[in-house]
Enzyme design. Structure first.
Site, short mmCIF file in Angstrom:
data_model
loop_
_atom_site.label_atom_id
_atom_site.label_comp_id
_atom_site.label_asym_id
_atom_site.label_seq_id
_atom_site.Cartn_x
_atom_site.Cartn_y
_atom_site.Cartn_z
CG LEU A 15 -2.03 -1.06 1.17
CD1 LEU A 15 -2.80 -1.11 2.64
CD2 LEU A 15 -2.95 -0.51 0.19
CB VAL A 37 1.07 6.96 -1.25
CG1 VAL A 37 -0.30 6.37 -1.72
CG2 VAL A 37 1.31 5.85 0.28
CB SER A 38 6.71 5.39 -1.89
OG SER A 38 6.86 5.56 -3.38
CE LYS A 74 -11.89 13.03 -0.36
NZ LYS A 74 -12.23 13.65 -1.64
CG ASP A 116 -17.92 18.62 -9.91
OD1 ASP A 116 -18.89 19.41 -10.43
OD2 ASP A 116 -18.11 17.73 -9.08
#
Ligand SMILES: *[C@@H]1O[C@H](CO)[C@@H](O)[C@H](O)[C@H]1NC(C)=O
Ligand SMILES: *[C@@H]1O[C@H](CO)[C@@H](O)[C@H](O)[C@H]1NC(C)=O
Ligand SMILES: *[C@@H]1O[C@H](CO)[C@@H](O)[C@H](O)[C@H]1NC(C)=O
Ligand SMILES: *[C@@H]1O[C@H](CO)[C@@H](O)[C@H](O)[C@H]1NC(C)=O
Length: 636
Positions: free
Chosen positions: A327, A331-332, A376, A467
């Site tokens: 995991l 995101v390292s 979040k 958006d």
């Protein structure tokens, strides 16, 4: 020397203390200079652990090394020998650029001569091809797992400047075997790893499931990027490989389609929203890469397929160290920019994710060390949003403070700054006793325009928010505006132009029709927000008619006088009670109408918009108008 990340994870204070200690200047003379010719090993091999089987972390790369056969040739191993430790089921599959692999090495200690002593490497034989140089092959084919200096040392008979095609050279891929101390500590393998630009000791440790201190102990203290280091692990971590050419959209994908009926009803609930499933979906960075030239004149969409090869987050493998390692590998490159929160920390902050802490959707309000955050919770891959957010940093964009990966539940949490005063939507369209006055609205418009200008002009590749709407604009304690809801890009999207996302009433016509993505679609949506600010009306009315179509039609024709009269009819009734200048209102309306031009190439850029709005701010208020001690006017 490695960069020390600015936010220290709570579980590593000791490590940083040690690290600072090691780098203390008084000890500088003790440091060994980087040795580009290779890594020393005990020449007397008895009882030293040499030779041994070990592994190099290697990433597939275009154009020549995108399959196991060519990488196998490079390392003199068979395809299954790479496929097995790399968790690749089919040895014949093609690889994605940067796909991570573990390549087995046979590591030995080789005595060179009295100058260089004995150095440890895997002795790989390489046949020189046309155009090869020692530098080229070591830096790119072997991706810096060796150096040209070392290649020169181990090939004393070859002349680097006059290599004969077809001749065989030894490429010494750096490796190390664990010594008895390391073996006693359970450090059975020392993975050869090339330090990448955004790495630091703790990110590397996390990536492989090692310990920072073990890495420091096993290596020279002052390693730099592109140096090969040795990461001690007890066993090889498991790599998660995304099946190539298959898209893996996350189950709880927030893809709000054009037809989603999230307009009034659900939007009303939005008080302090960051991410709300069904409302957002935004930019898919990396999927749209604009060529500068194309960008200026005509709109073009270049869909990068790099994303579809992105590794997905692993799911399900409960609690294992490896799961966390993989995991974190995703995101390292974000690790050094953000605080890594612990799951327990977030749980505590939100009273165990209590419903009462829920702001909206899956966003919780939480307090950590006296600081309030918006947290979040995401089931899907947060890597894309992280990747975008780490590129952007601007006062008018909601700031990401950190993240947390809970591998037990395969959840990811993004932790943002908490923006106190809720969304612009709630200020304009919900029952509040206070209303924004014109000056405030103009400030909000300029803030949002500045934020958009930043992402459009100052990020590479350009970021398109996709958006922009009043519910994605948040107001802080000083009523300054910040754009929220970045990211949520998905991996595995091929037919990107077919996948229309956004919110009805704000979507640019060319995007709706052809799926054309450009910064000009944000300009259009911004035009709609300006109309909301002026009229106080929602972007879409109860019968589903977009505000922009009616307003554009109303101001198409007529003299200035008639238009001024019409503007008064359209104006938010709370603004009518103010003494704001008609000139300012008219010029903002004109900016809005320009932004809403049907032809995207005719719309202004955000640079132009910022300029025009700032001018209407200058002209908008005569100094006699000092009735606005409070930024708010009473609604009743
Ligand atoms: C190898 O290192 C050099 C700098 O020494 C760097 O320019 C190059 O990009 C690196 N190669 C790879 C594949 O990262
Ligand atoms: C390069 O090597 C070739 C063959 O080994 C030799 O014939 C030639 O003279 C060399 N050229 C130079 C400039 O050393
Ligand atoms: C083994 O290697 C570690 C790290 O390089 C070193 O600290 C230790 O002293 C070594 N042990 C032996 C027995 O050589
Ligand atoms: C190997 O990779 C697949 C994805 O290709 C993943 O689902 C699986 O969990 C991995 N194997 C292990 C043992 O983790």
């Amino acid at each position: 020397m490695m960069r020390i990340r600015n936010s220290i994870p709570p579980h590593l204070p000791l490590f940083f203390f040690l690290l600072l200690h090691l780098f203390h200047p008084s000890q500088a003379q003790d440091q060994i200079q980087p040795n580009t010719t290779g890594y020393q090993c005990p020449a007397n091999q008895t009882g030293s652990g040499y030779p041994c089987r070990t592994y190099a972390f290697y990433q597939a790369s275009a154009p020549n090394f995108l399959d196991l056969a060519s990488i196998g040739d490079l390392f003199s191993v068979s395809r299954p020998m790479i496929a097995q430790p790399s968790n690749i089921s089919s040895p014949n599959s093609t690889l994605a650029p940067n796909q991570p692999l573990f390549v087995p090495l046979f590591c030995s200690c080789n005595f060179i001569n009295s100058t260089f002593g004995a150095i440890s490497y895997a002795n790989l034989s390489y046949t020189i091809k046309k155009g090869d140089t020692f530098y080229q092959v070591s830096s790119f084919s072997y991706r810096n797992l060796t150096t040209y200096q070392s290649v020169e040392v181990v090939n004393p008979t070859l002349i680097p400047t006059n290599l004969t095609i077809g001749v065989s050279a030894v490429f010494p891929v750096f490796c190390k075997c664990p010594n008895t101390t390391q073996l006693r500590n359970g450090e059975n393998i020392l993975i050869s790893y090339v330090v990448q630009p955004n790495d630091n000791v703790s990110s590397i440790a996390t990536m492989f499931g090692s310990k920072p201190q073990s890495i420091i102990d096993a290596n020279r203290k002052n390693f730099r990027e592109f140096d090969t280091i040795f990461v001690p692990v007890s066993r090889l971590p498991v790599l998660t490989q995304l099946p190539v050419n298959t898209s893996a959209p996350p189950a709880s994908s927030p893809a709000a389609s054009v037809t989603s009926r999230d307009r009034t009803g659900t939007v009303r609930g939005l008080a302090i929203g960051l991410g709300i499933v069904g409302l957002l979906l935004i930019l898919v960075l990396g999927l749209w890469v604009y060529r500068e030239a194309l960008f200026k004149d005509k709109l073009a969409v270049v869909v990068g397929d790099e994303e579809k090869h992105k590794q997905s987050f692993a799911t399900g493998t409960k609690g294992s160290k490896e799961a966390e390692a993989k995991l974190m590998a995703n995101v390292s490159d974000c690790l050094d920019k953000y605080r890594v929160f612990g799951y327990e920390e977030l749980r505590e902050a939100t009273n165990g994710f209590d419903q009462r802490c829920l702001i909206l959707g899956s966003v919780y309000k939480g307090t950590i060390d006296g600081e309030v955050y918006a947290i979040k919770k995401m089931k899907w891959n947060a890597y894309e949003e992280l990747k975008i957010l780490q590129k952007v940093n601007h006062g008018n964009l909601v700031k990401l403070e950190g993240f947390c990966i809970d591998d037990d539940e395969a959840n990811c949490y993004l932790v943002y700054e908490y923006v106190e005063n809720g969304s612009l939507y709630s200020w304009l369209h919900e029952d509040r006793t206070e209303r924004l006055n014109w000056k405030m609205r103009l400030h909000v418009a300029i803030d949002v325009a500045n934020g958009l200008q930043y992402i459009h002009e100052h990020t590479r590749p350009r970021v398109v928010h996709k958006d922009i709407k009043s519910s994605n604009i948040l107001l802080d304690a000083n009523m300054r505006a910040k754009i929220a809801n970045f990211g949520l890009a998905k991996s595995g999207m091929n037919a990107i132009t077919m996948h229309i996302v956004g919110t009805q009433g704000y979507i640019a016509p060319e995007y709706l029709a052809d799926g054309v993505v450009s910064t000009k679609m944000d300009v259009f949506s911004f035009g709609v927000v300006l109309l909301e600010l002026i009229t106080g009306k929602e972007a879409i009315d109860d019968r589903g008619n977009p505000l922009w179509t009616t307003v554009v039609r109303a101001f198409e024709l007529g003299s200035d006088q008639e238009k001024n009269k019409r503007l008064r009819e359209w104006l938010d009734s709370s603004l009518l009670r103010e003494t704001c200048s008609m000139e300012s209102l008219r010029s903002v309306l004109n900016v809005a109408l320009a932004c809403l031009h049907k032809d995207p190439t005719k719309r202004p850029s955000m640079v132009d918009v910022v300029y025009a709005l700032s001018k209407s701010e200058d002209s908008g208020f005569d100094t006699s108008d000092d009735t606005m001690d409070s930024p708010l006017v009473s609604a009743r």
